[in-house]
Structure formats: C-alpha cells, structure tokens
Motif scaffolding. Sequence first.
Motif, PDB file in Angstrom:
ATOM      1  N   GLY A  81     -19.599  41.578   8.586  1.00  0.00           N
ATOM      2  CA  GLY A  81     -20.005  42.173   7.341  1.00  0.00           C
ATOM      3  C   GLY A  81     -21.359  42.995   7.878  1.00  0.00           C
ATOM      4  N   HIS A  82     -22.330  42.329   8.202  1.00  0.00           N
ATOM      5  CA  HIS A  82     -23.346  42.821   8.867  1.00  0.00           C
ATOM      6  C   HIS A  82     -23.058  43.714  10.029  1.00  0.00           C
ATOM      7  CE1 HIS A  82     -26.405  40.503   6.884  1.00  0.00           C
ATOM      8  NE2 HIS A  82     -26.108  39.472   7.138  1.00  0.00           N
ATOM      9  N   GLY A  83     -22.120  43.378  10.922  1.00  0.00           N
ATOM     10  CA  GLY A  83     -21.782  43.872  12.109  1.00  0.00           C
ATOM     11  C   GLY A  83     -21.243  45.486  11.735  1.00  0.00           C
ATOM     12  N   ILE A  89     -16.950  36.017   8.825  1.00  0.00           N
ATOM     13  CA  ILE A  89     -16.869  37.257   7.909  1.00  0.00           C
ATOM     14  C   ILE A  89     -18.052  37.907   7.456  1.00  0.00           C
ATOM     15  CG2 ILE A  89     -15.950  37.829   5.536  1.00  0.00           C
ATOM     16  CD1 ILE A  89     -13.577  35.931   5.818  1.00  0.00           C
ATOM     17  N   HIS A  90     -19.189  36.897   7.232  1.00  0.00           N
ATOM     18  CA  HIS A  90     -20.407  37.407   6.813  1.00  0.00           C
ATOM     19  C   HIS A  90     -20.936  38.110   7.875  1.00  0.00           C
ATOM     20  CE1 HIS A  90     -24.450  36.761   4.814  1.00  0.00           C
ATOM     21  NE2 HIS A  90     -24.954  36.650   6.118  1.00  0.00           N
ATOM     22  N   GLU A  91     -21.027  37.519   9.005  1.00  0.00           N
ATOM     23  CA  GLU A  91     -21.817  38.439  10.084  1.00  0.00           C
ATOM     24  C   GLU A  91     -20.893  39.692  10.521  1.00  0.00           C
ATOM     25  OE1 GLU A  91     -24.701  37.433  10.656  1.00  0.00           O
ATOM     26  OE2 GLU A  91     -24.634  35.486   9.874  1.00  0.00           O
ATOM     27  N   HIS A 111     -28.707  45.065   3.978  1.00  0.00           N
ATOM     28  CA  HIS A 111     -27.931  44.560   4.727  1.00  0.00           C
ATOM     29  C   HIS A 111     -27.137  43.281   4.558  1.00  0.00           C
ATOM     30  CE1 HIS A 111     -26.674  44.901   9.299  1.00  0.00           C
ATOM     31  NE2 HIS A 111     -27.984  45.503   9.439  1.00  0.00           N
ATOM     32  N   GLU A 112     -27.879  42.499   3.879  1.00  0.00           N
ATOM     33  CA  GLU A 112     -27.124  41.394   2.973  1.00  0.00           C
ATOM     34  C   GLU A 112     -26.010  41.689   2.129  1.00  0.00           C
ATOM     35  OE1 GLU A 112     -27.801  38.666   4.648  1.00  0.00           O
ATOM     36  OE2 GLU A 112     -26.993  37.086   3.477  1.00  0.00           O
ATOM     37  N   SER A 113     -26.413  42.945   1.391  1.00  0.00           N
ATOM     38  CA  SER A 113     -25.263  43.331   0.496  1.00  0.00           C
ATOM     39  C   SER A 113     -23.858  43.505   1.276  1.00  0.00           C
ATOM     40  CB  SER A 113     -25.718  44.634  -0.333  1.00  0.00           C
ATOM     41  OG  SER A 113     -25.705  45.587   0.701  1.00  0.00           O
ATOM     42  N   GLN A 114     -23.824  43.945   2.392  1.00  0.00           N
ATOM     43  CA  GLN A 114     -22.883  44.322   3.405  1.00  0.00           C
ATOM     44  C   GLN A 114     -22.058  43.020   3.741  1.00  0.00           C
ATOM     45  OE1 GLN A 114     -21.651  47.676   3.393  1.00  0.00           O
ATOM     46  NE2 GLN A 114     -23.426  47.179   1.815  1.00  0.00           N
ATOM     47  N   SER A 115     -22.800  41.905   4.085  1.00  0.00           N
ATOM     48  CA  SER A 115     -22.306  40.556   4.545  1.00  0.00           C
ATOM     49  C   SER A 115     -21.755  39.874   3.351  1.00  0.00           C
ATOM     50  CB  SER A 115     -23.444  39.885   5.317  1.00  0.00           C
ATOM     51  OG  SER A 115     -24.599  39.558   4.545  1.00  0.00           O
ATOM     52  N   ARG A 116     -22.556  39.876   2.315  1.00  0.00           N
ATOM     53  CA  ARG A 116     -22.194  38.983   1.106  1.00  0.00           C
ATOM     54  C   ARG A 116     -20.775  39.517   0.511  1.00  0.00           C
ATOM     55  NH1 ARG A 116     -25.533  34.599  -0.207  1.00  0.00           N
ATOM     56  NH2 ARG A 116     -26.901  34.830   1.586  1.00  0.00           N
TER      57      ARG A 116
HETATM   58 ZN    ZN Z   1     -26.642  37.647   6.393  1.00  0.00          ZN
END
Ligand code: ZN
Length: 497
Positions: free
Chosen positions: A264-266, A260-262, A290-295
């Motif tokens: 989100g980055h994707g 799910i995390h990756e 970028h990290e805001s999207q994965s988190r």
């Molecule tokens: Zn990340």
Amino acid sequence: MSKHYERVMAIYREASDLHGAAALMGWDQETYMPPRGAATRGRQLATISGLIHERLTSDEMRGALGEARTESLAPDQEVNIREIARDSDRAVKIPVTLVKTLAETTSAAIGVWIKARQENDFPAFAPWVARLVGLQREVAEAVGYEDEPYDALLDEYEPAATTKETAAVFDSIRAPLVDLVQRIGSSGVAPRTDFLERSYPIDDQRRMGVTAAERMGFDFEAGRLDISPHPFCTHLGVHDVRLTTRYSETLPMQSFYGVIHEAGHGLYEQGHDPAHEGTPRGASVSLGIHESQSRLWENMVGRSRAFWRYFFPEFSAIFPDNAADVSEEEVYAAVNEVKPSLIRVEADEITYNLHILLRFEIERGLFADEYTPGDLPAVWNEKMKAFLGITPPDDKDGVMQDIHWSHGSFGYFPTYTLGNLYAAQFYRAAERDMPDLSDQIARGELLPLRDWLRDNIHLPGMTYRASELVEHVTGEPLSADYFLSYIREKYGSLYRL
Ligand code: ZN
C-alpha cells in the motif's frame, strides 16, 4: 522567465539524488549488509546527510529561493518552491552543532535502550529520554511553533498539523474505542484461530503475499520484495520501490498483512507522476497520508469480507492441507480477532489506536512538563489499564517496547492513527464514487480502487497539505466519524454486539 526557479530545482535534484543513495544504503543495511559493515555504513550515511544539508542551506540555494519567490511561476512550480523553502528554512534554523549533538546522542541512546530493555532496567534509560527530550525541545525552539513545543515536532512528520487539533480528534475516539473493546471482550464470541497456528512454509507464504500485491497493481518490474527484521517500504524513485517483510512459519498472516501494508505504501510511491520525479510535486504529502494508503489496503480491503470472498480460493490453493477444514468466514473472523495486548505492533485494527493515543498523551505531557521521564513507567501502566484493561508485567514489554524514543523521534506516533482516520474517510469517498467497489473486490478486481487512489491521492503529490487533501478528496475536513462508523459496523457484526 523562471531562471532562479530552475537554479533551485537543479540544486534540489542533487539533494534528491543524494537521498536516493542514502535510501539504497539504508535498505541494504536492513536486508543484505554483513553485520560488521555497520560502523562504516553509519559513517557513510552521516556523510551523505551532511551533503544534503549543505545543498539545502547553501548561500546559492538561499539566494535562488529568495529570487524564485519573486518570479511568476506555474502552480506546480509554486508547490516546489513552497516545499523546498520549508525544508531549507527548517535546515537553516537548526544549528549544525545541535544536529551533530542529536545524532551522537541518538546513536548512543539506541545502544542504551537495547541493553536497558534486555535487562528490564528503565532507570538506566530514563536519563537518555531526558536528554533527547531536552534536545528536541531545543529543535522546537529553533524551528518555532504556534502554541506548544510539541507542534514543531509533529510538524516535521505531519506538516501543518497542530497538537491541539490532533488532540481534539484523538479525544473524540478514545471513549468509543475503549467501550467497543470492552463490549467485544464481554461478547462471548471468540473466532477460531487454531488453523493459523499450523505450519505454513515460507516459500508459500511469499507466494501468497506476492499474489495479493500483484493483484493490487504493485509493479514488480519497478519494485522488489525482500526480508528484513522490521518491515518497511523505501523508494529510490518512481520506478524503484522496495518492500520488505518478515516470515515466521507459524504466523502466516503476519507476513501476508505485512506485505499488503507495505505494498500500500509502495503503490503511493509508484503512483507519483514520473514527470515530477525527485521534486516535492512528485512526492508524498506526509507520514499520516502515507499510512492512510497502507492501512486502507491492509485493513479496509485486505481484512474485509469481500476480499476473502475473492482470496479464500487462492489461500486454499496455496495451503490445501491447512485450509482443508476451514471456511471462508472462519478466515475472515480470524484475521479480525480483537484482543487487548501489550505490544503495539501486534495489535489489531481497533486496539492499535489506543496504543497510539497512550503514546501521544505521554509525549505531549513530556513536552508540556506535565511528566518527567522518571514518571513514564507508572503513567504508561496506568494508561494501559485505563485504555486496554491490562497491566504490563514489566517495562520491557511496557514503556520500553518501541525504538522511537531512543531515536529521539517524538511526534511520529500520532501519524499512525491519523493514517487510520484518513484511510476510513478516503475509503468512504471511494465507495461514494464507485458504488460497486465491494463487488469488485469480491471478484478480485482491485485495479479500479488503485486507479482511484492514484488519481485522487498519488498523482497530486504535495500539491495539497494533508488537511487540504482530505477536504479536496472527500469534501470535508478530517473527521473521526468515518473510522468509528466503519469499525462499529464491521465489529458489531463480527462480534454480534
Ligand atoms: Zn506503514
């Protein structure tokens, strides 16, 4: 006319294609490359990064950039020139000999770190930390900075962020997080987690991750999911975005939340405007954004009660035996267990940030000459005790646990917590725009949220810098209040505080 602009873009596109080739080689290195290919691959990647450097710093590029600034350009074109000039200026300012020394020192330091970590021998690694700090200080001096050398390092990953502002935001969460972790520890509430220790076949884990990623709107016709020891997301273009995860038969939630995390980055990478592919206008803003999207997907969505309302039947269908004696609420509580632990990458949503604050304070202190590398084990353990109430038994799982410093990557860690803070503020804005968001998630309708993120955050590319984007989307500058109220509400209820 904008012929100089066109010239800049023609050269930049070549650099961007070279980046794509390097990304593919890097992806392959972590997934399918046979072990003995490593030396050749390292040389090939170094050749490509030399070619990229050449494109960015050539007389032709410098001349065209200078001329393009005098042309009358459309707003999208101005974004491209601003960002390409930033890359090019930085590349020109750092002497080639320094780049080479850094690359050689880093590649030796990684080997030293691996061995020192195995042998729990920090004194063997300390001189290399000193060397890398010295070299990064030279980089900072070459690039220039406003207040302190660390600004220049942070700026590489989070353009336009300053140490002082970042420290102020981090200072505002430290005490509340420490307090919350202590209250959770003494709450007497402990979620049931026994069912997560059962055996979960890897094929089924993969199916569970793909089910969630597809539901999020990740396009598997324009992306893939593979296995690597350290999960990541890389992209060759808008329509070729690659995720990885790792599997352990008794850690189903590690691979699930990894996917799910990756993803989100994707989604961020798949969400860029294809018309701007290979240009800054069609690229991500910063590591923090970028990290805001994965988190946001991993924690605010994937670890929410609403998500498990939708996903529990899927989980039960994939693992009928393991889920037979478990309730939806028990899974929700288990995936939100808070427990201070030694290792950053295994930390929960709250304590994770304390691991980052500790690293940020140490890095800042190193570059401000407050600490020497020899002080690090003691400083590390002292801060672990103060922030999380635990003392590492050794340096292996203490000060030497992360690879980042052996890479010479100082200024990277803060982007993880910035990502969490941005995520909470973006999520609040999404709730404001979509009052029934949580009901949608509970029904498994995740596309409206993906589309909101796409319109507000993905499609603008680098139009805004991180701090401007936050203001543009949420109407306010970055504030830690949203993150604090999100975790207080969620964990207050889970742990009956
Ligand atoms: Zn990340």
